[in-house]
Motif scaffolding. Structure first.
Motif, PDB file in Angstrom:
ATOM      1  N   LEU A  91     -23.585 -35.610 -15.851  1.00 25.09           N
ATOM      2  CA  LEU A  91     -23.860 -35.366 -14.445  1.00 25.09           C
ATOM      3  C   LEU A  91     -22.817 -34.444 -13.827  1.00 25.09           C
ATOM      4  O   LEU A  91     -21.609 -34.685 -13.948  1.00 25.09           O
ATOM      5  CB  LEU A  91     -23.883 -36.704 -13.707  1.00 25.09           C
ATOM      6  N   GLY A  92     -23.307 -33.388 -13.181  1.00 24.60           N
ATOM      7  CA  GLY A  92     -22.401 -32.415 -12.579  1.00 24.60           C
ATOM      8  C   GLY A  92     -22.440 -32.419 -11.062  1.00 24.60           C
ATOM      9  O   GLY A  92     -23.321 -33.021 -10.443  1.00 24.60           O
ATOM     10  N   GLN A 213     -24.807 -26.710 -19.041  1.00 24.84           N
ATOM     11  CA  GLN A 213     -23.643 -27.585 -19.214  1.00 24.84           C
ATOM     12  C   GLN A 213     -23.859 -29.011 -18.704  1.00 24.84           C
ATOM     13  O   GLN A 213     -23.161 -29.935 -19.117  1.00 24.84           O
ATOM     14  CB  GLN A 213     -22.417 -26.976 -18.517  1.00 24.84           C
ATOM     15  N   PHE A 214     -24.842 -29.208 -17.821  1.00 25.45           N
ATOM     16  CA  PHE A 214     -25.134 -30.541 -17.290  1.00 25.45           C
ATOM     17  C   PHE A 214     -26.619 -30.865 -17.443  1.00 25.45           C
ATOM     18  O   PHE A 214     -27.476 -29.980 -17.424  1.00 25.45           O
ATOM     19  CB  PHE A 214     -24.737 -30.635 -15.814  1.00 25.45           C
ATOM     20  N   ASP A 215     -26.916 -32.173 -17.562  1.00 22.03           N
ATOM     21  CA  ASP A 215     -28.300 -32.629 -17.635  1.00 22.03           C
ATOM     22  C   ASP A 215     -28.903 -32.776 -16.240  1.00 22.03           C
ATOM     23  O   ASP A 215     -30.122 -32.702 -16.070  1.00 22.03           O
ATOM     24  CB  ASP A 215     -28.387 -33.987 -18.337  1.00 22.03           C
ATOM     25  N   ALA A 216     -28.050 -33.037 -15.269  1.00 18.94           N
ATOM     26  CA  ALA A 216     -28.480 -33.207 -13.881  1.00 18.94           C
ATOM     27  C   ALA A 216     -27.263 -32.937 -13.001  1.00 18.94           C
ATOM     28  O   ALA A 216     -26.118 -32.997 -13.472  1.00 18.94           O
ATOM     29  CB  ALA A 216     -29.004 -34.611 -13.640  1.00 18.94           C
ATOM     30  N   ILE A 224     -30.684 -26.004  -2.354  1.00 19.62           N
ATOM     31  CA  ILE A 224     -30.981 -27.035  -3.355  1.00 19.62           C
ATOM     32  C   ILE A 224     -29.973 -28.183  -3.233  1.00 19.62           C
ATOM     33  O   ILE A 224     -28.784 -27.953  -3.012  1.00 19.62           O
ATOM     34  CB  ILE A 224     -30.937 -26.435  -4.772  1.00 19.62           C
ATOM     35  N   ALA A 225     -30.461 -29.425  -3.407  1.00 17.81           N
ATOM     36  CA  ALA A 225     -29.587 -30.592  -3.354  1.00 17.81           C
ATOM     37  C   ALA A 225     -29.452 -31.294  -4.704  1.00 17.81           C
ATOM     38  O   ALA A 225     -28.480 -31.996  -4.949  1.00 17.81           O
ATOM     39  CB  ALA A 225     -30.108 -31.590  -2.324  1.00 17.81           C
ATOM     40  N   TRP A 226     -30.429 -31.092  -5.596  1.00 14.79           N
ATOM     41  CA  TRP A 226     -30.447 -31.853  -6.853  1.00 14.79           C
ATOM     42  C   TRP A 226     -31.217 -31.089  -7.902  1.00 14.79           C
ATOM     43  O   TRP A 226     -32.245 -30.482  -7.618  1.00 14.79           O
ATOM     44  CB  TRP A 226     -31.119 -33.213  -6.624  1.00 14.79           C
ATOM     45  N   ILE A 227     -30.716 -31.115  -9.154  1.00 16.55           N
ATOM     46  CA  ILE A 227     -31.463 -30.585 -10.294  1.00 16.55           C
ATOM     47  C   ILE A 227     -31.386 -31.601 -11.433  1.00 16.55           C
ATOM     48  O   ILE A 227     -30.393 -32.328 -11.566  1.00 16.55           O
ATOM     49  CB  ILE A 227     -30.930 -29.218 -10.775  1.00 16.55           C
TER      50      ILE A 227
END
Length: 344
Positions: A91-92, A213-216, A224-227
């Protein structure tokens, strides 16, 4: 008279999301005659997954946590039944133009093979009439009579009605209530005081992006707030898709923007975050009522004199856990009131 006194009290539950399904199933287990009405083709609410032949993506709630002992017990049951698993993404956090790893220690759970699994499990145990949009309610001495857009007046009447839908939809429905209702103004004010926010969601496949580099990640100070990379969740298959949630503030400000324009804005932001957006395959979804609710949490609303209640995440802190707890607590309240009323 004996037969009448033994008749199960009847409840109509409007909405088959996690809150409505939990409330309905609890009421059913407590001896009520329960009928659920849902405007969509299936039970999910915002625990939703978009599916095609080649890919799927969770495009509503991305995961849920469990803190309350009652909900922890329910989640453990779901895990035993194979409906839920823990998701442990790398998580990033993106803030002020730079990346860092999140220090969050929360346990995150997801439905398997998709987010809809827990709600569908609850709904299978209920009588649910799908594709039925309740648009009118009338209260008389005989109980509640309902009307739907698709079928007009419904034959069955109910002793009580539970609204398990977003607060703006509650507010709209209450404007179409007729008959002998004592606390309609109070109920309408509760719905009106809830300030639910919208969310633009993008589901996207990046054919030239083999890794990240991150899964989420939580994204700050951007549209954007979340991926989240759906393939990192347990039991997912198909093409590698990302779910991208715009921030509530940006979504509210751009709610009526064309999908193509929203997609262009969010894609530009994904490029800024380090994604190769060339030839990206995009699907958009607009959630008009995605998050937020009452500032002062009241858990649920119930008017015994009217036989009218609300439950939902917007009454109980805005999370999946809050939605489930709201439904359970409302069911218990209705049961307690009916038991005390019968004993008088």
């Amino acid at each position: 008279m004996q037969a009448e006194s033994n008749k199960k009290p009847s409840v109509a539950v409007i909405g088959a999301g996690i809150s409505g399904a939990a409330c309905a199933l609890k009421l059913q287990s407590l001896g009520f005659d329960v009928q659920v009405y849902e405007k969509s083709r299936g039970a999910s609410g915002r625990l939703s997954t978009r599916r095609t032949e080649s890919w799927s993506a969770d495009h509503g709630a991305q995961y849920f946590t469990a803190r309350d002992p009652l909900f922890i017990e329910e989640v453990n049951l779901w895990i035993e039944l194979g409906l839920v698993a823990q998701w442990q993404p790398k998580l990033g956090v993106y803030k002020e133009g730079s990346w860092s790893e999140s220090l969050s220690q929360d346990k995150r759970f997801v439905g398997i093979p998709e987010m809809t699994a827990p709600t569908k499990h609850l709904a299978k145990q209920l009588s649910v009439q799908y594709e039925t949009t309740i648009c009118g309610m009338e209260k008389s001495l005989q109980g509640w009579a309902l009307s739907s857009l698709e079928h007009g007046p419904l034959l069955k009447q109910f002793d009580m009605v539970v609204l398990a839908i977003p607060s703006p939809q509650v507010e709209t429905l209450l404007k179409n209530v007729t008959g002998q209702v004592s606390n309609l103004d109070k109920a309408s004010k509760i719905a009106n005081d809830s300030k639910m926010k919208s969310c633009w969601t993008m589901m996207v496949h990046f054919p030239h992006q083999s890794s990240f580099q991150f899964d989420a990640a939580f994204i700050n100070q951007e549209p954007i707030a979340w991926i989240a990379r759906n393939s990192t969740k347990p039991k997912r298959g198909g093409l590698d898709y990302w779910t991208v949630h715009a921030s509530p503030e940006w979504s509210d400000a751009n709610l009526e923007l064309a999908k193509e324009d929203v997609s262009a804005e969010l894609m530009a932001c994904m490029g800024k975050l380090g994604f190769n957006t060339l030839d990206a395959q995009v699907t958009m979804h607009r959630w008009r009522y995605a998050s937020g609710g009452l500032e002062a949490m009241i858990e649920y609303h119930y008017s015994p004199v009217d036989g009218l209640g609300f439950c939902g995440d917007w009454l109980h802190g805005g999370r999946v856990e809050g939605a489930w707890l709201s439904g359970i607590k409302l069911a218990n309240r209705i049961s307690t009131h009916c038991a005390s009323h019968q004993n008088k």
